[in-house]
Structures are given as structure tokens and as C-alpha cells.
Enzyme design. Structure first.
Site, PDB file in Angstrom:
ATOM      1  N   ASP A  29      46.581  33.157  30.149  1.00 28.54           N
ATOM      2  CA  ASP A  29      46.473  33.872  29.101  1.00 28.54           C
ATOM      3  C   ASP A  29      46.781  35.368  29.415  1.00 28.54           C
ATOM      4  O   ASP A  29      47.085  36.364  28.468  1.00 28.54           O
ATOM      5  CB  ASP A  29      45.305  33.928  28.298  1.00 28.54           C
ATOM      6  CG  ASP A  29      43.926  34.556  28.775  1.00 28.54           C
ATOM      7  OD1 ASP A  29      44.189  34.768  29.964  1.00 28.54           O
ATOM      8  OD2 ASP A  29      42.898  34.513  28.108  1.00 28.54           O
ATOM      9  N   ASP A  81      25.818  52.266  34.376  1.00 26.38           N
ATOM     10  CA  ASP A  81      26.770  52.946  33.711  1.00 26.38           C
ATOM     11  C   ASP A  81      26.306  54.278  33.073  1.00 26.38           C
ATOM     12  O   ASP A  81      25.377  54.145  32.219  1.00 26.38           O
ATOM     13  CB  ASP A  81      27.530  52.291  32.811  1.00 26.38           C
ATOM     14  CG  ASP A  81      28.737  52.886  32.209  1.00 26.38           C
ATOM     15  OD1 ASP A  81      29.806  53.206  33.006  1.00 26.38           O
ATOM     16  OD2 ASP A  81      28.893  53.276  31.045  1.00 26.38           O
ATOM     17  N   HIS A 129      37.300  51.516  39.401  1.00 21.44           N
ATOM     18  CA  HIS A 129      37.994  51.256  38.316  1.00 21.44           C
ATOM     19  C   HIS A 129      38.321  52.433  37.563  1.00 21.44           C
ATOM     20  O   HIS A 129      39.325  52.338  36.504  1.00 21.44           O
ATOM     21  CB  HIS A 129      37.110  50.238  37.404  1.00 21.44           C
ATOM     22  CG  HIS A 129      36.114  50.675  36.776  1.00 21.44           C
ATOM     23  ND1 HIS A 129      34.853  51.226  37.592  1.00 21.44           N
ATOM     24  CD2 HIS A 129      35.742  51.037  35.506  1.00 21.44           C
ATOM     25  CE1 HIS A 129      34.077  51.328  36.864  1.00 21.44           C
ATOM     26  NE2 HIS A 129      34.141  51.561  35.510  1.00 21.44           N
ATOM     27  N   ASP A 130      37.788  53.743  37.772  1.00 16.37           N
ATOM     28  CA  ASP A 130      37.887  54.870  36.833  1.00 16.37           C
ATOM     29  C   ASP A 130      38.925  55.979  37.790  1.00 16.37           C
ATOM     30  O   ASP A 130      39.268  56.985  37.275  1.00 16.37           O
ATOM     31  CB  ASP A 130      36.769  55.557  36.577  1.00 16.37           C
ATOM     32  CG  ASP A 130      36.021  54.874  35.278  1.00 16.37           C
ATOM     33  OD1 ASP A 130      36.780  54.029  34.460  1.00 16.37           O
ATOM     34  OD2 ASP A 130      34.698  54.960  35.339  1.00 16.37           O
ATOM     35  N   ASP A 182      39.582  36.305  34.418  1.00 16.64           N
ATOM     36  CA  ASP A 182      38.399  35.742  33.813  1.00 16.64           C
ATOM     37  C   ASP A 182      37.339  35.194  34.852  1.00 16.64           C
ATOM     38  O   ASP A 182      37.794  35.256  36.284  1.00 16.64           O
ATOM     39  CB  ASP A 182      38.805  34.300  33.108  1.00 16.64           C
ATOM     40  CG  ASP A 182      39.952  33.638  33.824  1.00 16.64           C
ATOM     41  OD1 ASP A 182      39.785  33.413  34.872  1.00 16.64           O
ATOM     42  OD2 ASP A 182      40.783  33.110  33.002  1.00 16.64           O
ATOM     43  N   ASN A 187      43.800  30.745  33.490  1.00 16.70           N
ATOM     44  CA  ASN A 187      44.331  29.700  32.411  1.00 16.70           C
ATOM     45  C   ASN A 187      45.369  30.260  31.783  1.00 16.70           C
ATOM     46  O   ASN A 187      45.892  29.680  30.835  1.00 16.70           O
ATOM     47  CB  ASN A 187      43.337  29.893  31.152  1.00 16.70           C
ATOM     48  CG  ASN A 187      42.854  31.124  30.704  1.00 16.70           C
ATOM     49  OD1 ASN A 187      43.520  32.262  30.645  1.00 16.70           O
ATOM     50  ND2 ASN A 187      41.631  31.191  29.569  1.00 16.70           N
ATOM     51  N   ASP A 243      27.090  44.880  35.517  1.00 17.19           N
ATOM     52  CA  ASP A 243      27.165  46.406  34.886  1.00 17.19           C
ATOM     53  C   ASP A 243      26.186  46.451  33.786  1.00 17.19           C
ATOM     54  O   ASP A 243      26.106  45.507  32.896  1.00 17.19           O
ATOM     55  CB  ASP A 243      28.588  46.588  34.438  1.00 17.19           C
ATOM     56  CG  ASP A 243      29.083  48.011  34.921  1.00 17.19           C
ATOM     57  OD1 ASP A 243      28.428  49.048  34.604  1.00 17.19           O
ATOM     58  OD2 ASP A 243      30.353  47.724  35.709  1.00 17.19           O
ATOM     59  N   ASP A 248      43.543  35.612  36.693  1.00 15.08           N
ATOM     60  CA  ASP A 248      43.573  34.617  35.502  1.00 15.08           C
ATOM     61  C   ASP A 248      43.885  33.158  35.796  1.00 15.08           C
ATOM     62  O   ASP A 248      44.516  32.795  36.557  1.00 15.08           O
ATOM     63  CB  ASP A 248      44.787  35.155  34.668  1.00 15.08           C
ATOM     64  CG  ASP A 248      45.157  34.210  33.709  1.00 15.08           C
ATOM     65  OD1 ASP A 248      44.114  33.897  33.275  1.00 15.08           O
ATOM     66  OD2 ASP A 248      46.298  34.230  33.094  1.00 15.08           O
ATOM     67  N   GLU A 268      25.599  55.040  38.116  1.00 13.27           N
ATOM     68  CA  GLU A 268      26.431  56.263  37.930  1.00 13.27           C
ATOM     69  C   GLU A 268      25.934  57.355  37.230  1.00 13.27           C
ATOM     70  O   GLU A 268      25.342  57.314  36.226  1.00 13.27           O
ATOM     71  CB  GLU A 268      27.657  55.608  37.022  1.00 13.27           C
ATOM     72  CG  GLU A 268      28.731  56.599  36.815  1.00 13.27           C
ATOM     73  CD  GLU A 268      29.725  55.936  35.548  1.00 13.27           C
ATOM     74  OE1 GLU A 268      31.000  56.332  35.947  1.00 13.27           O
ATOM     75  OE2 GLU A 268      29.343  55.463  34.718  1.00 13.27           O
TER      76      GLU A 268
END
Length: 562
Positions: free
Chosen positions: A29, A203, A335-336, A33, A27, A102, A25, A260
Site C-alpha cells: 500500500d 517526545d 526523523h526530524d 508497517d 502489503n 514513543d 512495506d 526529547e
């Protein structure tokens, strides 16, 4: 080995996957990003990777963390803007890094303007851009189960018809039978390729083609729904669609593509990735990461035990059957999936050793390796103490079903989520031992793994014995050995319960790779040609080798034949 044509550049490349929400990150929040990614490019260059695959960055309501896209040509505001993206591509290129995005085109968000128009009425010009069907006897067209629980059909009450969604009801499936849809997708792909990206991870790409009669699936135990996967995985027109995509778009750019493709066999993988097929460069299969799931009453949530001989047979089959016919992707983490060191290694006493062992065993196979953010640090699964701390839609939906329909209590559900939940991979990248692991100065969108003071990039880069340095050295080593790219793969001792060993051979160089998948020392016999051979890689300070290898817990070695 002599090549009559140039070797495609991506066969020598190593890919690093970034889940942008959790990487860095910039910034404050609490959300990663694009500028955060740009700020960490030097780190990736030092690691030695070549391609940076970034999970979806497009405008999205975030029902499924960016895999529900509402505008394919806009950046999600939380991630920045198009100027930030263009800067990222430029800065990556200046460091010799390529960007892969992706491609999510099986479905869109229900907030995408195409779907908003499609559901405006049966006479909408875009009605057939999505899959709509009338009720059958007052019921949905069939009883297929969604990947995120419940039916794949959602009733649109104003029109009285159902739309198809293989995933969330907020992810309606595009109708790939419609050539206008395909043309729009190809235009979008060109838009990003013209911006300078170098590849696509596609994907759920083998789900694009559905049989138009939507036949019923096999009943699923414990539910009134059915399994539609045999019908919509590798559907009737999928190869036609991908060959058209290649002809219209991909053949005009020097890019890498990986699809995928859950449910594919090696024979089907060769159809997708064969060089004379003009479809994709490689595919992600899931046999090894889904190992044991078909034995569980509740699929992966049952977290059934797996054995090393099973794992070896799966990986060996893909290595041998695709050799010369297609190309493999190599991965443990994404990520899965839960963290590989927690699933296939030992994430406590032998965390460092087993993370290095998994690196060695994977990166000396034939194919293009994919490293998921934090894998190079040996990041582990997280055990949040309450289900309220989890953010993943799959986990949230599954928890409700397991509780309401199957009677599981929270303790049992949490144990399943700790082992197999997707948020294990989505906790913030652990950069240093400062607040929130250096990921953000704000409040992170999901909690940081509490072990970050001990497991972080700053510590790893300063420790020459770290998992990070083992990855860096192994990446460099594989690039220096053409046998890793071109050689054959021969599995040794398939039924050995602790050692994963194989030989790579290209006619001039023979390598033995052996990894101990257990927390006990193992005595492992090797052939004469490797006795006294050069030790190219070893994740322990020394190798005890006389006639045989004496492998310590989670030790992995690479020997070159004399």
C-alpha cells in the site's frame, strides 16, 4: 573500573531508530508497517544493535505523521494491528532485540475522544484535561508562536475560549496540572510495558509543565508573535511530574528512558538523567544539530554555516559535564533532522569516507548511541524538484510563511528545504536496487531518493568496505572496550579547524580518536604514547603515521596508547 552496583544494561546498548512509515512495506500500500519491521529484524541483528526504537505506531489522523494520537491503545491501521505488534515483540525478543516505543503525551490529536469531549462545552467533565483560556481583551491569552507557525492558541468559536497547541492546531496540549490526566497516561504506559516493551523515547517531554499565568515571551523578529520557550521548556513542575512518573510506573519495570528535551543545558540534563534523581536515564539535547540556527534570520531555514570548533565545544561540554552526573545520548540523525552525511560530512565525492568518519567520532564517546534508519548506509538528503513532493507539515507551513510573509521565491525555499527539511530523513529506506528501492511494491507515500541504485542495504552488506560494515565493526568494537562506557573524555585542540580529536581514559586504557572533517589531507601531531600504538579502527585501508598522523580527507582513526 570497579562498580559497586551492576551496570545498567542500556549503558552498553546501541539503539536503532525506525520511522515505520518509511522502513518496509509488507502489503504493497506504499506505507511501511509492523510486519515490514518484523521481516527486517534479521538485518538489524546482523548489524549488532540491541534496542529498536519505533516512532509512533498508534492510531492517528496523521496531521503530524503519527505524533497526533487519537487512541493510545490502538495501532494505526496502516501499520497493522495488535497481533502484528505482539508478533514483532516476540520475534525481536527471539533475536535478542528489545523494543522501545514513543511516548507522546504533551498533546493528543484533536480527534482523540478526550478532546472531542473536552471541546463539547465549558461544562464538559474533561474540559480541564486540556488547556483552555478565555480571550484577553478579545485576543488570545498571549502571543506565543507555535513550532508549526502561527499562534499556539486556537479559538473554539462555540465556547468562545482558546485551547493551547504548541504544535499543530490539531495537536491540543494536555493539561498536566490535572492529576486525572497523569493517572490516565501512567495506566497507558503500563499497558504497553506489560506487553513486553523495554523502553520509552519521550517526545517533547520537557514541555509538559507550563506556568499557569502564561506570561508573554520575547518578541520574534519579523512577526507579531513571541518566543514562549523560556516559559514552557523545563517548566515549573516538570521534575515533579517526571519523578511521579518514575515512582508510579518506571520504577516497577526494567526499562530504558530517553527524553526529547530541546533547550536543555548540560546542568539541566544532569537533573533529568542523574541516577539519584529518579526521572529519566538520558535526554536528547539539540545544541549540536541546531548549530548556527540562532544566527539565521529565519532560524534553521536560513541554514547558516557552522564551524568545527563550535561543534566540538558543544559536544565536549556535554561529555565532560554529564560524566559521573548523568548519561548522554549520542546521535547525528533522527526523523526530524537532515541526513548527517549531508549536514556534517560530504555526501558526494567523500560520502563513504565521511559517513564512516561520523560513525567513528560518535560511537567512541560516552553515552548510548542512536542510529537512525539508513544512517548505517550513508543515506543522503534528497532534492525533490518541486515543493509538491514534500509531505512534512513543518515544511509545508514554513514554505507558505517564507513565501507569503517574507517574500522568498520557490528556488530559495527549495534550497532551504533540501538542506534542512525533515523529509530528508523520511524518504523510504533503501533496501536494494529494484523498483522503489525494495521498500514497497506499490506507490510509496513519499518519493524514494533517486540515488538508491548506488546506496542500498543489499549492496552494502556484500561490500566489506561499505559504510554498513564499518558501523557493524564499530558497534562490536565499542562493546568490547569498557573504556568507551566508563572513561573520561578530554577534547584535544579545541580550535583546530579540521580535526575533531579526543582521548578516552579509564585509568587502565587510553584511546585517541581523531577524525578529519575536511576534504583535504591534514597533518596532525599526536603525543608520544600513541605513536606506534595499536590501530583499533581506521576507515581508510592504511594509516600514514610516523611522528604525526597524516589524515586523508574524512579519515578517522582510533589508536590505543602503548
Amino acid at each position: 573500573m570497579t562498580h559497586t552496583t551492576p551496570v545498567p544494561w542500556w549503558k552498553d546498548a546501541v539503539v536503532y531508530q525506525i520511522y515505520p512509515r518509511s522502513f518496509q512495506d509488507s502489503n504493497g500500500d506504499g506505507v511501511g508497517d509492523l510486519r515490514g519491521i518484523t521481516a527486517r529484524l534479521d538485518y538489524l541483528a546482523r548489524l549488532g544493535v540491541d534496542i529498536v526504537w519505533i516512532s509512533p505506531i498508534f492510531a492517528s489522523p496523521n496531521d503530524d505523521n503519527g505524533y497526533d494520537i487519537s487512541d493510545y491503545r490502538a495501532i494505526m491501521p496502516e501499520f497493522g494491528n495488535m497481533d502484528d505488534f505482539d508478533e514483532l515483540v516476540r520475534e525481536a525478543r527471539s533475536r535478542g532485540l528489545k523494543i522501545m516505543l514513543d511516548l507522546v503525551v504533551n498533546h493528543t490529536s484533536d480527534e482523540h475522544p478526550w478532546f472531542v469531549e473536552s471541546r463539547s462545552g465549558r461544562n464538559s467533565p474533561k474540559r480541564d484535561w486540556y488547556v483552555w483560556r478565555a480571550p484577553q481583551g478579545g485576543n488570545p491569552p498571549n502571543r506565543w508562536q507555535s513550532y508549526f507557525s502561527g499562534s499556539v492558541w486556537e479559538l473554539d468559536e462555540p465556547s468562545g475560549e482558546y485551547y493551547l497547541h504548541l504544535f499543530s492546531r490539531k495537536q491540543p496540549d494536555l493539561n498536566w496540572e490535572n492529576p486525572l490526566v497523569r493517572r490516565e497516561v501512567y495506566d497507558m504506559m503500563r499497558f504497553w510495558l506489560d506487553k513486553g516493551i523495554s523502553g520509552w523515547r519521550m517526545d517533547t517531554i520537557n514541555m509538559l509543565s507550563k506556568p499557569q499565568n502564561f506570561p508573554e515571551g520575547h518578541p520574534l523578529p519579523g512577526t507579531d508573535l513571541t518566543d514562549g520557550q523560556p516559559h514552557f521548556l523545563n517548566g515549573p513542575r516538570i521534575h515533579e511530574f517526571l519523578q511521579e512518573m518514575h515512582r508510579e510506573v518506571l520504577s516497577h519495570y526494567d526499562v530504558v528512558t530517553v527524553g526529547e528535551t530541546p533547550g536543555v543545558t548540560p546542568a539541566e540534563g544532569a537533573l533529568y538523567s542523574g541516577e539519584d534523581r529518579n526521572e529519566l536515564n538520558m535526554v536528547f539535547h539539540f545544541e549540536h544539530v541546531f548549530i548556527g540556527d540562532d544566527r539565521g534570520e529565519r532560524g534553521k531555514w536560513s541554514n547558516e554555516a557552522w564551524t568545527l570548533p563550535e561543534l566540538k565545544r558543544i559536544i565536549s561540554r556535554w561529555q565532560t559535564e554529564l560524566h559521573g552526573r548523568g548519561w548522554n545520548s549520542l546521535y547525528w540523525d533522527n526523523h526530524d533532522q537532515p541526513r548527517a552525511v549531508s549536514r556534517f560530512g560530504h555526501d558526494r565525492e567523500f560520502r563513504v569516507e565521511s559517513a564512516k568518519m561520523l560513525c567513528t567520532v560518535l560511537l567512541f564517546m560516552q553515552g548510548t548511541p542512536y542510529i537512525y534508519q539508513g544512517q548505517e548506509l550513508g543515506m543522503t538528503n534528497v532534492s525533490f524538484q518541486s515543493l509538491d513532493h514534500y509531505r512534512d507539515i513543518e515544511t509545508i507551513n514554513a514554505s507558505r510563511v517564507l513565501r507569503d510573509e517574507h517574500g522568498w521565491d520557490d528556488e530559495r525555499i527549495l534550497a532551504a528545504v533540501w538542506a534542512r527539511g525533515r523529509d530528508n530523513a523520511r524518504t523510504p529506506m533503501q533496501w536494494d536496487d529494484s523498483a522503489h528501492a525494495g521498500f514497497t511494491t506499490g506507490t510509496p507515500w513519499i518519493g524514494v531518493n533517486p540515488n538508491f541504485p548506488d546506496i542500498n542495504a543489499q549492496e552494502a552488506e556484500t561490500d566489506p568496505a561499505s559504510v554498513w560494515h564499518h558501523y557493524r565493526e564499530t558497534i562490536a568494537l565499542r562493546k568490547s572496550l569498557t573504556v568507551v562506557r566508563d572513561g573520561t573524555f578530554t577534547l584535544l585542540d579545541e580550535n583546530h579547524s579540521s580535526v575533531f580529536a579526543y582521548v578516552r581514559d579509564d585509568g587502565s586504557t587510553r584511546l585517541l580518536v581523531a577524525g578529519n572533517f575536511s576534504d583535504q589531507p591534514v597533518h596532525y601531531a599526536i603525543s608520544d604514547e600513541f605513536i606506534g600504538g595499536a590501530v583499533l579502527s581506521n576507515n581508510y585501508p592504511a594509516l600514514d603515521s610516523t611522528r604525526d598522523l597524516q589524515l586523508q580527507p574524512y579519515q578517522a582513526v582510533v589508536l590505543k596508547a602503548r
